[in-house]
Enzyme design. Structure first.
Site, mmCIF file in Angstrom:
data_model
loop_
_atom_site.group_PDB
_atom_site.id
_atom_site.type_symbol
_atom_site.label_atom_id
_atom_site.label_comp_id
_atom_site.label_asym_id
_atom_site.label_seq_id
_atom_site.Cartn_x
_atom_site.Cartn_y
_atom_site.Cartn_z
ATOM 1 N N SER A 85 0.808 -1.234 0.000
ATOM 2 C CA SER A 85 0.000 0.000 0.000
ATOM 3 C C SER A 85 0.831 1.270 0.000
ATOM 4 O O SER A 85 0.266 2.373 0.016
ATOM 5 C CB SER A 85 -0.885 0.039 1.240
ATOM 6 O OG SER A 85 -1.644 -1.119 1.327
ATOM 7 N N THR A 187 -2.328 2.952 4.058
ATOM 8 C CA THR A 187 -1.499 4.151 4.149
ATOM 9 C C THR A 187 -0.709 4.196 5.460
ATOM 10 O O THR A 187 -1.267 3.893 6.504
ATOM 11 C CB THR A 187 -2.443 5.372 4.141
ATOM 12 O OG1 THR A 187 -3.239 5.306 2.983
ATOM 13 C CG2 THR A 187 -1.694 6.674 4.223
ATOM 14 N N THR A 205 1.380 6.910 0.601
ATOM 15 C CA THR A 205 0.558 5.783 0.124
ATOM 16 C C THR A 205 0.722 5.585 -1.371
ATOM 17 O O THR A 205 1.071 6.521 -2.102
ATOM 18 C CB THR A 205 -0.930 6.050 0.435
ATOM 19 O OG1 THR A 205 -1.697 4.898 0.121
ATOM 20 C CG2 THR A 205 -1.483 7.218 -0.363
ATOM 21 N N ARG A 215 -6.156 8.877 -10.346
ATOM 22 C CA ARG A 215 -6.844 9.089 -9.069
ATOM 23 C C ARG A 215 -5.860 9.519 -7.977
ATOM 24 O O ARG A 215 -4.777 8.961 -7.818
ATOM 25 C CB ARG A 215 -7.534 7.797 -8.646
ATOM 26 C CG ARG A 215 -8.338 7.877 -7.346
ATOM 27 C CD ARG A 215 -7.569 7.335 -6.171
ATOM 28 N NE ARG A 215 -8.408 7.196 -4.977
ATOM 29 C CZ ARG A 215 -7.920 6.963 -3.762
ATOM 30 N NH1 ARG A 215 -6.629 6.848 -3.583
ATOM 31 N NH2 ARG A 215 -8.717 6.839 -2.733
ATOM 32 N N THR A 238 -6.030 6.898 7.604
ATOM 33 C CA THR A 238 -5.842 5.796 6.668
ATOM 34 C C THR A 238 -7.224 5.301 6.271
ATOM 35 O O THR A 238 -8.198 5.532 6.984
ATOM 36 C CB THR A 238 -5.020 4.670 7.335
ATOM 37 O OG1 THR A 238 -4.909 3.567 6.441
ATOM 38 C CG2 THR A 238 -5.660 4.172 8.623
ATOM 39 N N GLY A 239 -7.304 4.648 5.154
ATOM 40 C CA GLY A 239 -8.593 4.124 4.713
ATOM 41 C C GLY A 239 -9.019 4.749 3.397
ATOM 42 O O GLY A 239 -8.196 5.331 2.680
HETATM 43 N N1 GLY Z 1 -6.003 6.727 2.158
HETATM 44 C C1 GLY Z 1 -5.354 6.375 0.981
HETATM 45 C C2 GLY Z 1 -6.115 6.594 -0.240
HETATM 46 O O1 GLY Z 1 -7.340 6.512 -0.242
HETATM 47 O O2 GLY Z 1 -5.508 6.820 -1.245
#
Ligand code: GLY
Length: 328
Positions: A85, A187, A205, A215, A238-239
């Site tokens: 990640s 992340t 990340t 993105r 994170t998430g």
């Molecule tokens: N939190 C990392 C992402 O959505 O890219």
């Protein structure tokens, strides 16, 4: 909405095969210590980052600068091919490109960010250079890459065989659906408070696995993925970035602390805000925050169970299972 809100206190889990095989603590068991005004301190998202904490602590324990600590810490998973990640070994977008987002913020409120950076392993260090060497806050894509090269960073192939294989498997169904906690080390977000009470943070990340090309998530966006205000405290998360971008979660956490909330209450407020605004998406997505205030108190909380974090404080490096809004 089939959500049953319950403030979980999860059971004590067994020993963790990470780093020094420390123990995974329940957040409630640890709360007595969270209220101590203990610094230096470093906190990072996800158990495997207990190793990142070690690198950060080396800086802090020697009386060093919190900014150096978070950069050193975040570089650990960025260089780890097994961390899918972050950085090298990060899962690619659906076109096979590993694209990185990162940011860093110091105790003076200065910030640097890179988005959609490719072929440079240590995005956090490029973000720091953006902060220190340019008049800007964010550099993106090709511009970020050219800047990194001008600063002496070298191009590397970040796509590992493991990540390539994962993409091939994903392409069989090509169904984009980030899975809650599945990688358990999403992340890295890291916050550090040094002996001079300077509070700094960083976040890095490779973003959501198999995302659309181009993105960008929350992690490089100041106020969303990370926010630091040395007068008050800092937060990082994170998430699923889309939920955080729409709510500026880390900024909210810091503002709650500014209004006098304990870091634990502040992170709970940010999680509840997301779930209230986006109940349907929250059923299927994880978001978790950690916070550290300038007294050295911390908080951590997630939408779903399964989030854990690593805290190095008072000479002890621990992995702690966070509470969550939803139960299993
Ligand atoms: N939190 C990392 C992402 O959505 O890219």
């Amino acid at each position: 909405m089939n959500t049953r809100r319950k403030f979980l206190q999860q059971t004590l889990l067994g020993s963790l095969a990470v780093g020094n095989a420390d123990f995974l603590f329940n957040q409630a068991d640890w709360s007595e210590k969270t209220d101590k005004n203990a610094f230096p301190a470093v906190i990072s998202t996800w158990a495997p980052n207990i190793k990142a904490n070690v690198a950060a602590w080396q800086v802090l324990a020697a009386g060093g600068y919190a900014l150096d600590a978070v950069e050193a810490g975040v570089r650990v998973p960025e260089a780890d091919p097994n961390d899918t990640s972050v950085g090298y070994g990060g899962f690619p977008d659906r076109d096979g490109h590993v694209t990185l987002d990162a940011c860093i913020m110091d105790e003076k409120g200065m910030a640097g960010c890179v988005t959609f950076l490719q072929q440079i392993m240590h995005a956090v260090s490029v973000a720091r250079r953006v902060m220190e060497k340019t008049p800007h806050v964010i550099l993106s894509g090709e511009g970020a890459l050219q800047f990194a090269l001008s600063q002496g960073f070298v191009k590397e192939n970040l796509l590992t065989e493991k990540a390539k294989k994962a993409l091939e498997e994903w392409r069989v169904e090509s169904k984009y659906k980030p899975i809650i906690n599945i990688e358990r080390h999403d992340t890295i977000g890291m916050l550090a408070l040094d002996t001079q009470r300077r509070l700094c943070g960083a976040c890095s990340t490779s973003g959501a696995a198999f995302k659309m090309h181009g993105r960008v998530g929350d992690s490089p966006v100041i106020g969303a993925g990370l926010f630091v205000d040395n007068e008050v405290g800092a937060a990082v998360c994170t998430g699923l970035g889309e939920l955080v971008l729409r709510t500026l979660g880390s900024f909210l956490v810091v503002e709650e602390m500014r209004r006098g909330a304990h870091p634990q209450k502040a992170v709970e407020t940010a999680v509840k805000r997301i779930v209230k605004k986006y109940p349907v998406q929250s059923e299927e997505a994880q978001v978790a925050f950690v916070a550290l205030d300038r007294k050295g108190r911390h908080g951590a909380y997630s939408i779903h169970p399964g989030f854990n974090y690593a805290l190095y404080q008072q000479g002890e490096n621990r992995v702690i299972e966070a509470g969550s809004l939803f139960e299993k």
